[in-house]
Design a protein around this motif. Sequence first.
Motif, PDB file in Angstrom:
ATOM      1  N   ARG A 193       0.830  -1.211   0.000  1.00  0.00           N
ATOM      2  CA  ARG A 193       0.000   0.000   0.000  1.00  0.00           C
ATOM      3  C   ARG A 193       0.864   1.261   0.000  1.00  0.00           C
ATOM      4  NH1 ARG A 193      -2.326  -3.678   3.513  1.00  0.00           N
ATOM      5  NH2 ARG A 193      -4.469  -4.299   3.017  1.00  0.00           N
ATOM      6  N   ASN A 194       2.054   1.179   0.586  1.00  0.00           N
ATOM      7  CA  ASN A 194       2.887   2.364   0.770  1.00  0.00           C
ATOM      8  C   ASN A 194       4.357   2.034   0.544  1.00  0.00           C
ATOM      9  OD1 ASN A 194       0.725   4.249   2.117  1.00  0.00           O
ATOM     10  ND2 ASN A 194       0.625   2.337   3.284  1.00  0.00           N
ATOM     11  N   LEU A 195       5.116   3.072   0.238  1.00  0.00           N
ATOM     12  CA  LEU A 195       6.556   2.954   0.039  1.00  0.00           C
ATOM     13  C   LEU A 195       7.304   3.861   1.011  1.00  0.00           C
ATOM     14  CD1 LEU A 195       6.751   3.347  -3.862  1.00  0.00           C
ATOM     15  CD2 LEU A 195       6.843   1.184  -2.588  1.00  0.00           C
ATOM     16  N   ALA A 196       8.530   3.478   1.338  1.00  0.00           N
ATOM     17  CA  ALA A 196       9.453   4.355   2.062  1.00  0.00           C
ATOM     18  C   ALA A 196      10.797   4.272   1.352  1.00  0.00           C
ATOM     19  CB  ALA A 196       9.592   3.934   3.521  1.00  0.00           C
ATOM     20  N   ILE A 197      11.159   5.332   0.650  1.00  0.00           N
ATOM     21  CA  ILE A 197      12.393   5.337  -0.134  1.00  0.00           C
ATOM     22  C   ILE A 197      13.499   5.974   0.697  1.00  0.00           C
ATOM     23  CG2 ILE A 197      13.496   6.157  -2.253  1.00  0.00           C
ATOM     24  CD1 ILE A 197      10.706   6.191  -3.522  1.00  0.00           C
ATOM     25  N   GLY A 198      14.561   5.214   0.922  1.00  0.00           N
ATOM     26  CA  GLY A 198      15.687   5.713   1.705  1.00  0.00           C
ATOM     27  C   GLY A 198      16.992   5.172   1.167  1.00  0.00           C
ATOM     28  N   ILE A 199      17.294   5.494  -0.078  1.00  0.00           N
ATOM     29  CA  ILE A 199      18.444   4.896  -0.760  1.00  0.00           C
ATOM     30  C   ILE A 199      19.696   5.768  -0.698  1.00  0.00           C
ATOM     31  CG2 ILE A 199      16.991   3.613  -2.352  1.00  0.00           C
ATOM     32  CD1 ILE A 199      17.707   5.767  -4.463  1.00  0.00           C
ATOM     33  N   GLY A 200      19.605   6.919  -0.050  1.00  0.00           N
ATOM     34  CA  GLY A 200      20.762   7.811  -0.065  1.00  0.00           C
ATOM     35  C   GLY A 200      20.855   8.594  -1.363  1.00  0.00           C
ATOM     36  N   LYS A 201      21.901   9.385  -1.469  1.00  0.00           N
ATOM     37  CA  LYS A 201      22.073  10.255  -2.627  1.00  0.00           C
ATOM     38  C   LYS A 201      23.327   9.887  -3.407  1.00  0.00           C
ATOM     39  CE  LYS A 201      19.918  14.304  -0.464  1.00  0.00           C
ATOM     40  NZ  LYS A 201      20.105  15.720  -0.104  1.00  0.00           N
ATOM     41  N   PRO A 202      23.290  10.054  -4.723  1.00  0.00           N
ATOM     42  CA  PRO A 202      24.518   9.855  -5.502  1.00  0.00           C
ATOM     43  C   PRO A 202      25.503  10.998  -5.275  1.00  0.00           C
ATOM     44  CG  PRO A 202      22.736  10.622  -6.921  1.00  0.00           C
ATOM     45  CD  PRO A 202      22.124  10.376  -5.574  1.00  0.00           C
ATOM     46  N   ALA A 203      26.773  10.701  -5.416  1.00  0.00           N
ATOM     47  CA  ALA A 203      27.806  11.722  -5.262  1.00  0.00           C
ATOM     48  C   ALA A 203      27.637  12.807  -6.316  1.00  0.00           C
ATOM     49  CB  ALA A 203      29.187  11.087  -5.375  1.00  0.00           C
ATOM     50  N   PHE A 204      27.839  14.056  -5.905  1.00  0.00           N
ATOM     51  CA  PHE A 204      27.794  15.162  -6.862  1.00  0.00           C
ATOM     52  C   PHE A 204      29.180  15.384  -7.451  1.00  0.00           C
ATOM     53  CE2 PHE A 204      28.474  19.713  -7.739  1.00  0.00           C
ATOM     54  CZ  PHE A 204      27.610  19.839  -8.805  1.00  0.00           C
ATOM     55  N   VAL A 205      29.266  15.317  -8.767  1.00  0.00           N
ATOM     56  CA  VAL A 205      30.514  15.564  -9.487  1.00  0.00           C
ATOM     57  C   VAL A 205      30.324  16.830 -10.317  1.00  0.00           C
ATOM     58  CG1 VAL A 205      32.158  14.690 -11.179  1.00  0.00           C
ATOM     59  CG2 VAL A 205      31.073  13.110  -9.558  1.00  0.00           C
TER      60      VAL A 205
ATOM     61  N   LEU B 293      37.309  14.949  -4.684  1.00  0.00           N
ATOM     62  CA  LEU B 293      36.139  15.824  -4.722  1.00  0.00           C
ATOM     63  C   LEU B 293      35.326  15.669  -3.440  1.00  0.00           C
ATOM     64  CD1 LEU B 293      35.018  15.014  -8.385  1.00  0.00           C
ATOM     65  CD2 LEU B 293      36.522  16.863  -7.607  1.00  0.00           C
ATOM     66  N   ALA B 294      35.427  16.663  -2.572  1.00  0.00           N
ATOM     67  CA  ALA B 294      34.601  16.709  -1.366  1.00  0.00           C
ATOM     68  C   ALA B 294      33.422  17.634  -1.662  1.00  0.00           C
ATOM     69  CB  ALA B 294      35.421  17.208  -0.180  1.00  0.00           C
ATOM     70  N   THR B 295      32.658  17.263  -2.662  1.00  0.00           N
ATOM     71  CA  THR B 295      31.640  18.146  -3.244  1.00  0.00           C
ATOM     72  C   THR B 295      30.210  17.744  -2.898  1.00  0.00           C
ATOM     73  OG1 THR B 295      31.953  16.833  -5.274  1.00  0.00           O
ATOM     74  CG2 THR B 295      33.064  18.965  -5.147  1.00  0.00           C
ATOM     75  N   GLY B 296      30.049  16.849  -1.945  1.00  0.00           N
ATOM     76  CA  GLY B 296      28.716  16.527  -1.464  1.00  0.00           C
ATOM     77  C   GLY B 296      27.942  15.591  -2.368  1.00  0.00           C
ATOM     78  N   TYR B 297      26.621  15.646  -2.213  1.00  0.00           N
ATOM     79  CA  TYR B 297      25.712  14.709  -2.877  1.00  0.00           C
ATOM     80  C   TYR B 297      24.542  15.476  -3.478  1.00  0.00           C
ATOM     81  CZ  TYR B 297      28.475  11.374  -0.233  1.00  0.00           C
ATOM     82  OH  TYR B 297      29.523  10.651   0.273  1.00  0.00           O
ATOM     83  N   GLU B 298      23.850  14.846  -4.427  1.00  0.00           N
ATOM     84  CA  GLU B 298      22.714  15.484  -5.064  1.00  0.00           C
ATOM     85  C   GLU B 298      21.476  14.587  -4.980  1.00  0.00           C
ATOM     86  OE1 GLU B 298      23.276  16.018  -9.268  1.00  0.00           O
ATOM     87  OE2 GLU B 298      24.485  14.209  -9.439  1.00  0.00           O
ATOM     88  N   THR B 299      20.319  15.218  -5.041  1.00  0.00           N
ATOM     89  CA  THR B 299      19.064  14.477  -5.020  1.00  0.00           C
ATOM     90  C   THR B 299      18.650  14.144  -6.443  1.00  0.00           C
ATOM     91  OG1 THR B 299      18.343  15.598  -3.002  1.00  0.00           O
ATOM     92  CG2 THR B 299      16.641  14.532  -4.311  1.00  0.00           C
ATOM     93  N   ALA B 300      18.392  12.871  -6.691  1.00  0.00           N
ATOM     94  CA  ALA B 300      17.999  12.436  -8.034  1.00  0.00           C
ATOM     95  C   ALA B 300      16.940  11.343  -7.903  1.00  0.00           C
ATOM     96  CB  ALA B 300      19.197  11.915  -8.805  1.00  0.00           C
ATOM     97  N   LEU B 301      16.045  11.286  -8.867  1.00  0.00           N
ATOM     98  CA  LEU B 301      15.035  10.238  -8.869  1.00  0.00           C
ATOM     99  C   LEU B 301      15.701   8.924  -9.262  1.00  0.00           C
ATOM    100  CD1 LEU B 301      11.854  10.112  -8.534  1.00  0.00           C
ATOM    101  CD2 LEU B 301      11.814   9.822 -11.011  1.00  0.00           C
ATOM    102  N   PRO B 302      15.588   7.883  -8.432  1.00  0.00           N
ATOM    103  CA  PRO B 302      16.215   6.602  -8.786  1.00  0.00           C
ATOM    104  C   PRO B 302      15.566   5.975 -10.008  1.00  0.00           C
ATOM    105  CG  PRO B 302      14.841   6.380  -6.827  1.00  0.00           C
ATOM    106  CD  PRO B 302      14.904   7.842  -7.133  1.00  0.00           C
ATOM    107  N   GLU B 303      16.327   5.181 -10.716  1.00  0.00           N
ATOM    108  CA  GLU B 303      15.834   4.578 -11.955  1.00  0.00           C
ATOM    109  C   GLU B 303      14.591   3.724 -11.731  1.00  0.00           C
ATOM    110  OE1 GLU B 303      18.797   2.464 -14.116  1.00  0.00           O
ATOM    111  OE2 GLU B 303      20.187   4.169 -14.233  1.00  0.00           O
ATOM    112  N   PHE B 304      14.504   3.067 -10.581  1.00  0.00           N
ATOM    113  CA  PHE B 304      13.359   2.188 -10.369  1.00  0.00           C
ATOM    114  C   PHE B 304      12.043   2.958 -10.227  1.00  0.00           C
ATOM    115  CE2 PHE B 304      15.278   2.610  -6.038  1.00  0.00           C
ATOM    116  CZ  PHE B 304      14.218   3.216  -5.381  1.00  0.00           C
ATOM    117  N   MET B 305      12.131   4.291 -10.024  1.00  0.00           N
ATOM    118  CA  MET B 305      10.921   5.107  -9.918  1.00  0.00           C
ATOM    119  C   MET B 305      10.509   5.706 -11.258  1.00  0.00           C
ATOM    120  SD  MET B 305       9.613   5.071  -6.878  1.00  0.00           S
ATOM    121  CE  MET B 305       8.658   6.588  -6.739  1.00  0.00           C
ATOM    122  N   ALA B 306      11.208   5.381 -12.330  1.00  0.00           N
ATOM    123  CA  ALA B 306      10.913   5.964 -13.645  1.00  0.00           C
ATOM    124  C   ALA B 306       9.459   5.798 -14.069  1.00  0.00           C
ATOM    125  CB  ALA B 306      11.850   5.378 -14.695  1.00  0.00           C
ATOM    126  N   PRO B 307       8.797   4.646 -13.828  1.00  0.00           N
ATOM    127  CA  PRO B 307       7.398   4.519 -14.236  1.00  0.00           C
ATOM    128  C   PRO B 307       6.461   5.517 -13.553  1.00  0.00           C
ATOM    129  CG  PRO B 307       8.347   2.353 -13.864  1.00  0.00           C
ATOM    130  CD  PRO B 307       9.335   3.346 -13.354  1.00  0.00           C
TER     131      PRO B 307
END
Length: 436
Positions: A140-152, A326-340
């Motif tokens: 019925r519900n999702l909880a997405i907690g996959i972390g963020k990809p590195a920002f380059v 690169l100590a440049t942090g992370y970015e928020t991106a939609l994971p591939e599995f959420m594409a639909p």
Amino acid sequence: MDKLDLVGIGIGPFNLSLAAQLDDVRNVKSAFLEQKAEFTWHPDMMLPGVELQTSFLKDLVTLTNPTSKWSFLSYMVSQKRMLDFMNADFVAVPRREFAAYLKWVADHLDGLEFNNAVREVEFDGNDFQVRSDNGTYVTRNLAIGIGKPAFVPGWARHLPVEKCFHTSQAKSRLPDLHGKRVAVIGGGQSGAELVEYLLGGNDGNVEEVLWLSRRDNFEPLDDTPFVNEYFTPGYADIFASLHDSRKQELMSRQKLASDGASLSTLKSIYQLIYRQRYLDEGNVIARLLPQREVFQVQHDGEDFRIAARNGLNQDVEFFHVDALILATGYETALPEFMAPLRARLEEGVSGAYRLDADFRACWDGPADRSIFVQNAGRIDLGIFEPQLSLMAWRSAKIVNALMGQNVFDLDQNRPIVDWVADGTHVADGAVVQAWG
């Protein structure tokens, strides 16, 4: 497989906290899925001596559920070293210790499935279909907690990865830097830890360390009491109600509340340089370069030529090194599995999702089908959102929203700081105009 109430995707600290909180809630069917073979927490950033930047009491559960068996103190007792830990009197808990605590919880908590990558999530009009390596889960519900990809940064994306890498890969790559000239780009805690490590001669000496940062100086994390009020439920609730433009303005002003280097790390770096310069201890050349914004890096097959603008006098300066970190942090991106579901999600100012105050993604599906998202709403919800500080409170809030009732009592005393006046002290527009 029976229909579930919740599927958590990703098992990092935040979804681990949610799973630990749900362990004390009856009549909830959940599963948490993780592609890695076992729990790990930034293993390539676990340098010797690194410390946690928050209290160990801000663990998975204690802020809202202090009697839980999944608290940090329960872990200490289980390891039979509670008194030793107390006697050690750490000013800040070693990060390795906290990582071991998280691993202990993950190893003993039911409902966690490792080696099970999620490939696709769809919605069939009634429920979510989560397709993974081990089968399909209906929930019925999702909880997405996959972390963020590195920002380059854009200027680094064409550079050879064997000589230019992110801090998230640092520990396994550092042994290759012996005798090299190394530039660390970024003035936050991860950059500071790497500079300290390299200046200390660990893993064999590098020849030279350049530390470049866009910031005005190498500034410490501001964890004074009133600044820490930003990391309280009372402030979080107020912040979530503000207009987007106001949120973005506040974020820029509150940077050092969450993204400064620890004072102990900065002192250590200064002392290492002092010892080398005046006491003949160590032989690593250090160059500290604040107010430098890197805008171009060229690689000729031998070394890197860095072009950076000096924020003080606006000159363009050039530096030559053999490797970049690169100590440049992370970015928020939609994971591939959420594409639909991409077209059904409202994009927020933080990136891939717009989140409400209960950490639900805003989407066009049924109101009783929620997509909870963790660590993706820093600008939507406040500087606490990607930090460990309020993860137990956030998890409890998600549980309350999931259950439609107050499973956890999240009422708070009146805040120490009056962030906004109550209704009896607010003048309406007509009164203000009359005063004017």
